[in-house]
Design a protein around this motif. Structure first.
Motif, PDB file in Angstrom:
ATOM      1  N   GLU A  20       0.488  -1.065   0.171  1.00 42.99           N
ATOM      2  CA  GLU A  20      -0.512  -0.277   0.249  1.00 42.99           C
ATOM      3  C   GLU A  20       0.789   1.285  -0.237  1.00 42.99           C
ATOM      4  OE1 GLU A  20      -3.524   0.632   2.586  1.00 42.99           O
ATOM      5  OE2 GLU A  20      -3.019  -1.695   3.404  1.00 42.99           O
ATOM      6  N   HIS A  52     -11.513  -1.675   5.509  1.00 41.60           N
ATOM      7  CA  HIS A  52     -10.941  -2.374   5.878  1.00 41.60           C
ATOM      8  C   HIS A  52     -11.171  -3.466   6.885  1.00 41.60           C
ATOM      9  CE1 HIS A  52      -6.756  -3.304   7.009  1.00 41.60           C
ATOM     10  NE2 HIS A  52      -7.062  -3.213   7.922  1.00 41.60           N
ATOM     11  N   GLY A  80      -9.567  -6.853   5.185  1.00 40.63           N
ATOM     12  CA  GLY A  80      -7.725  -6.906   5.252  1.00 40.63           C
ATOM     13  C   GLY A  80      -7.385  -7.493   6.050  1.00 40.63           C
ATOM     14  N   SER A  91       1.134  -6.204   6.060  1.00 41.24           N
ATOM     15  CA  SER A  91       1.092  -5.283   5.649  1.00 41.24           C
ATOM     16  C   SER A  91       2.170  -4.578   5.079  1.00 41.24           C
ATOM     17  CB  SER A  91      -0.089  -4.060   6.059  1.00 41.24           C
ATOM     18  OG  SER A  91       0.112  -2.729   6.167  1.00 41.24           O
ATOM     19  N   LEU A 122      -1.064  -0.374   9.314  1.00 33.33           N
ATOM     20  CA  LEU A 122      -0.802  -0.213   7.626  1.00 33.33           C
ATOM     21  C   LEU A 122       0.674  -0.572   8.118  1.00 33.33           C
ATOM     22  CD1 LEU A 122      -0.667   1.018   4.474  1.00 33.33           C
ATOM     23  CD2 LEU A 122      -0.371   3.714   6.143  1.00 33.33           C
TER      24      LEU A 122
END
Length: 396
Positions: free
Chosen positions: A36, A60, A64, A69, A365
């Motif tokens: 990302e 998310h 997710g 990540s 993230l």
């Protein structure tokens, strides 16, 4: 669940179809690394109903899980270099950018295939990578409108109606995951990677393969939507959703004689089975009138006794108490990465009686940026320098 144990997937996906397809493969045991931007993919920063749980968007939370990540700046040379090192170790690259975007970043199919000849490069677009519509935005509502789906949904005396869920994206996600699995299987026989492409426009048509095939082959369609409250233009009476005294019932395909018995309705006894189509509007109006005379609960025993296919119309609040969904364990509870209790919808298949577990809740993230880079040979000092130079990001 280790059905895809040993398969490494780099997911450059945003919005819904791509992340959901990647989650499906992650549920099955693939090591999915969500690559990302440092500011986060779209689905982290925008939420349906504008709802966030402990700073996590519900989008998310829906797409997710079971992924690691990696936050990276794909316009930074060090970020691109790291991604190319990762590609050399990967089985699949997934992306759903506008056509040409990955090539502009130096990550197009031809470039990555040269790095890893066995790579499966899987692309999801709105309308395909070529053609007059290739640069149009591929968004679910727009695809429902363009594909005929909205025009063919709703009542004949009403307006074209969008389905109340993003079903084009969700169906595209299933096709996306299925196509990747097919390519992985082919590679076990040939040793060769390949380019896989799916698009939302064809996914929207595929959702309508039965009625669209009927129409393409001359089935009569005097109205695009079902008359008299019939659910679809191609269906017999009284196929549809009808009001009761206190709610609504769905009545599926049922012969007039069965309906006469189940609804205790003398008026229906004069119709034969062939009338289900030829007199469908009349039959539907009689059924709709009769159903309004009792509550939903009062109708269920007699409909069951007459073996009429039927179902009460449920809302989301009814689903958690639904005994079949409880039996299947459809709703999963967990603690989010932000420490809040969250509910998730389970993977929709079982394998030897088991549903894939939630190995990783949707991650912050960059939560695994250091871990992923370390696996491809970067030392701690190198990673620190990349973080300082904003080539990559880590979870705060």
């Amino acid at each position: 669940m280790n059905l895809l144990d040993g398969v490494k997937i780099l997911s450059f996906n945003h919005y819904l179809a791509g992340p959901l397809a990647a989650q499906t493969l992650a549920d099955l045991g693939a090591d999915v690394i969500a690559v990302e931007p440092i500011e986060g993919a779209f689905q982290r920063n925008w939420a349906v109903a504008n709802h966030f749980v402990a700073c996590d968007s519900v989008n998310h939370l829906a797409t997710g899980r079971n992924k690691r990540s990696l936050a990276v700046d794909l316009k930074h040379p060090d970020g691109i270099a790291a991604v190319k090192k990762l590609v050399a170790t990967a089985d699949v690259v997934m992306e759903n950018f506008r056509p040409g975007t990955m090539a502009k970043l130096g990550l197009g199919y031809d470039t990555l295939k040269a790095i890893n000849p066995g790579l499966i490069y899987a692309v999801a677009t709105g309308f395909g990578s070529e053609g007059p519509y290739k640069d149009r935005p591929g968004q679910d509502l727009l695809l429902q409108a363009m594909s005929g789906l909205a025009m063919r949904t709703g009542r004949a005396d009403g307006e074209p109606t969008a389905v109340g869920a993003v079903i084009v994206d969700q169906h595209a996600a299933s096709l996306y995951a299925m196509s990747i699995l097919a390519a992985l299987f082919a590679r076990t026989r040939t040793g060769k990677g390949q380019l896989v492409e799916v698009n939302l426009y064809q996914a929207a048509l595929d959702l309508q393969v039965e009625p669209l095939t009927a129409w393409l082959n001359g089935a009569p369609s005097p109205t695009p939507r079902g008359p008299a409250g019939i659910a679809a233009w191609f269906s017999p009476g009284p196929y549809g959703i009808h009001a009761t005294a206190d709610g609504h019932l769905a009545i599926s395909m049922a012969a007039p004689k069965a309906l006469a018995a189940g609804l205790d309705c003398e008026e229906l006894k004069r119709f034969g089975e062939a009338d289900s189509f030829s007199k469908r509007e009349e039959i539907t109006r009689i059924v709709a009138t009769r159903l309004k005379q009792k509550s939903t609960a009062d109708w269920l025993p007699s409909l069951e006794a007459a073996r009429i296919w039927h179902a009460p119309v449920q809302d989301y609040r009814d689903l958690e108490a639904d005994p079949q969904l409880k039996h299947l364990g459809v709703f999963k509870s967990a603690e989010s990465a932000g420490g809040a209790q969250i509910r998730m919808v389970a993977h929709p298949a079982r394998y030897d009686g088991r549903t894939p577990e939630v190995r990783l809740v949707p991650q912050r993230l960059g939560a695994q940026t250091r871990e992923v880079l370390g696996e491809i040979g970067y030392g701690a000092a190198d990673i620190d320098a990349m973080i300082a130079g904003k080539a990559v990001g880590v979870a705060r």
